[in-house]
Design an enzyme around this catalytic site. Structure first.
Site, PDB file in Angstrom:
ATOM      1  N   ASP A 228      26.180 -17.553 -12.357  1.00 46.32           N
ATOM      2  CA  ASP A 228      26.971 -16.911 -11.314  1.00 46.32           C
ATOM      3  C   ASP A 228      27.852 -17.913 -10.576  1.00 46.32           C
ATOM      4  O   ASP A 228      28.998 -17.606 -10.217  1.00 46.32           O
ATOM      5  CB  ASP A 228      26.043 -16.212 -10.312  1.00 46.32           C
ATOM      6  CG  ASP A 228      25.383 -14.971 -10.898  1.00 46.32           C
ATOM      7  OD1 ASP A 228      25.789 -14.548 -12.002  1.00 46.32           O
ATOM      8  OD2 ASP A 228      24.468 -14.431 -10.252  1.00 46.32           O
ATOM      9  N   ALA A 229      27.332 -19.116 -10.338  1.00 49.89           N
ATOM     10  CA  ALA A 229      28.109 -20.120  -9.602  1.00 49.89           C
ATOM     11  C   ALA A 229      29.368 -20.518 -10.368  1.00 49.89           C
ATOM     12  O   ALA A 229      30.437 -20.728  -9.766  1.00 49.89           O
ATOM     13  CB  ALA A 229      27.243 -21.348  -9.324  1.00 49.89           C
TER      14      ALA A 229
ATOM     15  N   SER B 100      32.411  21.896 -18.396  1.00 47.40           N
ATOM     16  CA  SER B 100      30.973  21.671 -18.323  1.00 47.40           C
ATOM     17  C   SER B 100      30.355  21.980 -19.684  1.00 47.40           C
ATOM     18  O   SER B 100      31.044  22.433 -20.599  1.00 47.40           O
ATOM     19  CB  SER B 100      30.359  22.558 -17.237  1.00 47.40           C
ATOM     20  OG  SER B 100      30.672  23.914 -17.490  1.00 47.40           O
ATOM     21  N   LEU B 101      29.059  21.742 -19.831  1.00 49.71           N
ATOM     22  CA  LEU B 101      28.361  22.003 -21.082  1.00 49.71           C
ATOM     23  C   LEU B 101      27.380  23.150 -20.904  1.00 49.71           C
ATOM     24  O   LEU B 101      26.807  23.335 -19.834  1.00 49.71           O
ATOM     25  CB  LEU B 101      27.590  20.761 -21.544  1.00 49.71           C
ATOM     26  CG  LEU B 101      28.402  19.517 -21.884  1.00 49.71           C
ATOM     27  CD1 LEU B 101      27.462  18.386 -22.288  1.00 49.71           C
ATOM     28  CD2 LEU B 101      29.392  19.793 -22.995  1.00 49.71           C
TER      29      LEU B 101
ATOM     30  N   LYS C 106      21.855  12.199 -21.301  1.00 54.18           N
ATOM     31  CA  LYS C 106      22.681  12.842 -20.278  1.00 54.18           C
ATOM     32  C   LYS C 106      22.412  12.123 -18.957  1.00 54.18           C
ATOM     33  O   LYS C 106      21.426  12.394 -18.279  1.00 54.18           O
ATOM     34  CB  LYS C 106      22.363  14.325 -20.164  1.00 54.18           C
ATOM     35  CG  LYS C 106      23.298  15.080 -19.228  1.00 54.18           C
ATOM     36  CD  LYS C 106      23.000  16.574 -19.248  1.00 54.18           C
ATOM     37  CE  LYS C 106      23.984  17.324 -18.367  1.00 54.18           C
ATOM     38  NZ  LYS C 106      23.861  16.934 -16.945  1.00 54.18           N
TER      39      LYS C 106
ATOM     40  N   ARG D 224      35.563  15.087 -11.591  1.00 59.84           N
ATOM     41  CA  ARG D 224      35.711  16.308 -12.375  1.00 59.84           C
ATOM     42  C   ARG D 224      36.333  17.419 -11.533  1.00 59.84           C
ATOM     43  O   ARG D 224      37.190  18.154 -11.995  1.00 59.84           O
ATOM     44  CB  ARG D 224      34.348  16.768 -12.901  1.00 59.84           C
ATOM     45  CG  ARG D 224      34.426  18.044 -13.731  1.00 59.84           C
ATOM     46  CD  ARG D 224      33.056  18.725 -13.840  1.00 59.84           C
ATOM     47  NE  ARG D 224      32.090  17.896 -14.521  1.00 59.84           N
ATOM     48  CZ  ARG D 224      31.947  17.855 -15.838  1.00 59.84           C
ATOM     49  NH1 ARG D 224      32.737  18.578 -16.612  1.00 59.84           N
ATOM     50  NH2 ARG D 224      31.015  17.096 -16.384  1.00 59.84           N
TER      51      ARG D 224
ATOM     52  N   GLU E  70      30.574   8.781 -17.198  1.00 62.92           N
ATOM     53  CA  GLU E  70      29.662   9.016 -16.076  1.00 62.92           C
ATOM     54  C   GLU E  70      29.478   7.735 -15.279  1.00 62.92           C
ATOM     55  O   GLU E  70      29.244   6.667 -15.854  1.00 62.92           O
ATOM     56  CB  GLU E  70      28.301   9.485 -16.606  1.00 62.92           C
ATOM     57  CG  GLU E  70      27.443  10.187 -15.587  1.00 62.92           C
ATOM     58  CD  GLU E  70      27.810  11.665 -15.443  1.00 62.92           C
ATOM     59  OE1 GLU E  70      28.795  12.092 -16.058  1.00 62.92           O
ATOM     60  OE2 GLU E  70      27.115  12.378 -14.701  1.00 62.92           O
TER      61      GLU E  70
ATOM     62  N   CYS F 279      26.720  40.743   7.369  1.00 65.95           N
ATOM     63  CA  CYS F 279      27.748  41.647   7.907  1.00 65.95           C
ATOM     64  C   CYS F 279      27.256  43.064   8.171  1.00 65.95           C
ATOM     65  O   CYS F 279      27.994  43.876   8.745  1.00 65.95           O
ATOM     66  CB  CYS F 279      28.949  41.689   6.968  1.00 65.95           C
ATOM     67  SG  CYS F 279      28.659  42.580   5.417  1.00 65.95           S
TER      68      CYS F 279
ATOM     69  N   CYS G 140      32.914  40.692   4.410  1.00 64.26           N
ATOM     70  CA  CYS G 140      31.696  39.922   4.672  1.00 64.26           C
ATOM     71  C   CYS G 140      32.000  38.438   4.857  1.00 64.26           C
ATOM     72  O   CYS G 140      32.572  37.804   3.966  1.00 64.26           O
ATOM     73  CB  CYS G 140      30.712  40.105   3.517  1.00 64.26           C
ATOM     74  SG  CYS G 140      29.152  39.231   3.760  1.00 64.26           S
TER      75      CYS G 140
END
Length: 673
Positions: A36-37, A85-86, A118, A139, A176, A412, A433
């Site tokens: 990382d350094a 959608s699925l 998924k 989405r 995703e 209502c 309503c």
């Protein structure tokens, strides 16, 4: 520190290439090769050089992932192709039925599928032009989502600039966004330390992170993007797994558990392996997605209105817990459906605190015999929707009474009715309503109803929340100054909406009937009613037997229409709309003309040059024809425009007569259209 004695531009480009390579190895391949350094030193050198030479900064530089200041709000993104959608499979039998339909439609056995976990996150679409990230969106409703470009740019597994070569000039990469379990735990620990409320689950954390107005907050959340496909890119390969290979080569992360499987047995075996490993995965999953691998086969299978026919999501078994029912309340949905909801003693289920569970309908309440005070088993169906699976009757308190559906709407006061063919009870208050208000207004303004351009979900939501619109008639009293004060509206948009409302005052009787949102009354039924009765008054005053004499209107539809207009509130709404200036020409039943195409079924496909498909559909239906969306043995004619596609091939294989646009025009002219 920046190096001296070298060409700044050359050094900047070299640093960018090196940092992109390390980003790819760390965030996509999970195989870093430097500490990382060392990485931090490279980034510091790049930032120093760009600070000295700001004219050399480019949007796709690794230093530009995080914007410097918060946004004022989210705009909208229109997807080049809908993000559908699925369909779901909750049991093995559902998957078997899906496989049977696919095999039958394709004439193949077995079918090769691509199986993938998924992931339980937030679906996004990322647009690339000439290899550079230009836009990203959620989405949303499948067609339009929220613009989250600056937040997506902060995700290190999302390339700002594509790797390799051979990518198309334009494409939308779908996938995703998720958060690792370990990162989720660290995030919640930090939130607790800061005195903030922890997230209930990783999905909420990922979704909430992407909807931050300040991308600097998103950048600290350590999100990961997994691609599952591409859109608006043309044909990249012959199969889905080859497309995923290309996406991986261009710098995207593809889930390492993606596999090709053969037939139903392969699907079952993959599911069992993934289920066994579920608790060991670094990301939360809520099911398995199976997609037909061959892209030509996908095109042949096509789509329903909401989902592809070539894919299905098999949901994982839910986790369960025991709790107590405090009470059962009737909940009124946006369509008027009244759903019994159990209010529960809060209990943790699958990492989420559950305090309510749906009971679906009165039949379900009676079947399960759920009562106030009962001890019940609760699960999250597909790890998402809480539901009661069983009642521990041994623990039932004395005097617990069966639950009864109210006779009047709790919101209502309108009549509550269960139509003969439905499992649900509905409030007949319709447009009156308050619980149905937003949904009813959106339907009222939709393209096939009064077609009020610019009156979308976000505008309607604000109008209702601010008390500016309580019924459809209130729409026609709105003025420019009121609309311009809404979020993301502005003067021009307000002018356009005022003009659209004025235009909508002049409509047709079928459109007006459809706009009222009467249960079971679609655009075809609305047109049949208008043709049969000629006027709204005649329809409103007809009894069920008279309504049932209308072509294509049976007893159930007649019952729904009669009860809708028997409700005084609904008649008041109609009267108010007329008072607001909504008009149409009545239809004289005696002058409707012949229906020469009655009983014939047409399908339209491809692009027509002389008219739109909607115009062609309207012209055919005016002559009595039925226009369907799919080809079958019952289809009489296929009208094929340019780029007709798989429907033409299927029509030819079934021996369906094919008309080109010229033949369609001749047919319409022959009958005076």
């Amino acid at each position: 520190m920046a190096q001296t004695g070298t060409d700044p531009q050359a050094r900047i480009e070299a640093l960018r290439r090196e940092i992109r390579e390390h980003d790819h190895r760390y965030y996509v391949l999970d195989a870093p090769v430097i500490a990382d350094a060392e990485y931090d030193a490279l980034m510091a050198e790049l930032q120093a050089l760009e600070a000295e030479h700001p004219e050399l900064i480019t949007p796709d530089s690794p230093s530009q992932r995080v914007a410097g200041r918060p946004a004022e709000g989210f705009g909208e993104v229109t997807h080049a192709e809908p993000m559908l959608s699925l369909d779901n499979a909750f049991e093995e039998a559902d998957l078997a039925e899906f496989d049977r339909r696919v095999r039958q439609a394709l004439g193949l056995d077995p079918v090769v599928y691509v199986a993938e976990p998924k992931l339980d996150g937030l679906s996004v679409s990322i647009r690339y032009e000439d290899g550079r990230l230009v836009r990203a969106g959620t989405r949303g409703d499948g067609r339009v989502g929220e613009a989250i470009t600056e937040n997506v740019r902060t995700i290190r597994s999302v390339p700002l600039r594509l790797r390799g070569e051979g990518w198309p000039p334009v494409m939308e990469v779908r996938g995703e966004v998720v958060i690792r379990r370990a990162d989720f735990e660290r995030l919640n620990e930090q939130r607790l330390a800061d005195g903030e409320r922890p997230f209930a689950n990783p999905r909420n954390a990922a979704a909430g992170s992407l909807r931050q107005l300040d991308p600097r907050i998103t950048a600290r959340r350590r999100l990961t993007f997994f691609t599952f496909g591409v859109a608006a890119a043309g044909r990249l390969a012959a199969s889905h797994h080859e497309v995923l290979d290309k996406l991986a080569g261009w710098g995207f992360r593809v889930n390492e558990r993606v596999e090709r499987v053969r037939g139903l047995d392969g699907c079952r075996e993959y599911y069992q392996r993934l289920l066994a490993d579920r608790d060991e995965l670094s990301f939360e999953i809520d099911g398995v997605v199976y997609k037909v691998d061959d892209l030509d086969a996908r095109e042949e299978l096509g789509f329903t209105a909401r989902a592809p026919r070539w894919a299905i999501a098999w949901k994982l078994p839910a986790q369960e817990a025991t709790t107590v029912v405090r009470r059962i309340l009737p909940s009124v949905g946006r369509t008027g459906a009244i759903t019994p909801v159990a209010e529960l003693e809060p209990v943790g289920v699958g990492g989420v605190t559950v305090s309510r569970a749906t009971l679906h309908n009165l039949d379900e309440v009676r079947r399960k015999d759920v009562r106030k005070g009962d001890t019940v088993m609760v699960r999250r169906a597909g790890d998402v929707i809480p539901e009661i699976t069983a009642v521990v009757t041994e623990k039932r308190p004395e005097g617990a009474e069966p639950w009864a559906m109210p006779a009047e709407c709790p919101v209502c006061g309108s009549e509550v009715l269960r139509l003969d063919d439905e499992a649900v009870h509905r409030c007949m208050g319709g447009l009156y309503c308050p619980a149905q208000r937003e949904g009813a207004l959106l339907h009222f303004a939709s393209r096939k109803a009064l077609d009020i351009d610019g009156l979308g979900e976000k505008v309607v939501s604000q109008l209702v929340e601010r008390g500016m619109v309580r019924s459809p008639a209130d729409l026609f009293t709105l003025e420019h100054c009121q609309l311009a004060g809404l979020e993301r509206m502005g003067d021009k948009s307000a002018d356009n909406l005022v003009a659209a409302l004025d235009k909508a005052r002049r409509t047709t009787l079928p459109r007006f009937l459809y706009a009222l949102g009467i249960q079971h009354v679609g655009e075809v039924t609305a047109r049949r009613l208008a043709e049969h009765f000629g006027s709204l008054e005649a329809i409103m005053n007809a009894d069920e037997s008279a309504l049932a004499e209308t072509p294509d209107v049976g007893p159930v539809v007649a019952q729904a229409i009669a009860h809708f207009f028997a409700e005084p509130h609904n008649r008041e709404v109609v009267q108010a709309l007329r008072a607001a200036g909504v008009t149409w020409e009545e239809v004289d039943p005696a002058e409707r003309g012949e229906q020469p195409l009655a009983g014939r079924t047409f399908v339209l496909t491809g692009t027509l040059s002389g008219m739109t498909r909607d115009e062609a559909k309207a012209a055919l239906e005016a002559l009595g024809a039925r226009v369907s969306g799919s080809v079958s043995k019952k289809t009489d004619y296929l009208v094929a425009g340019e780029k007709a596609g798989s429907k033409l091939a299927k029509a030819e294989s079934l021996g369906v007569e094919v008309l080109d646009e010229q033949a369609l025009q001749a047919l319409l002219q022959e009958h005076g259209r």
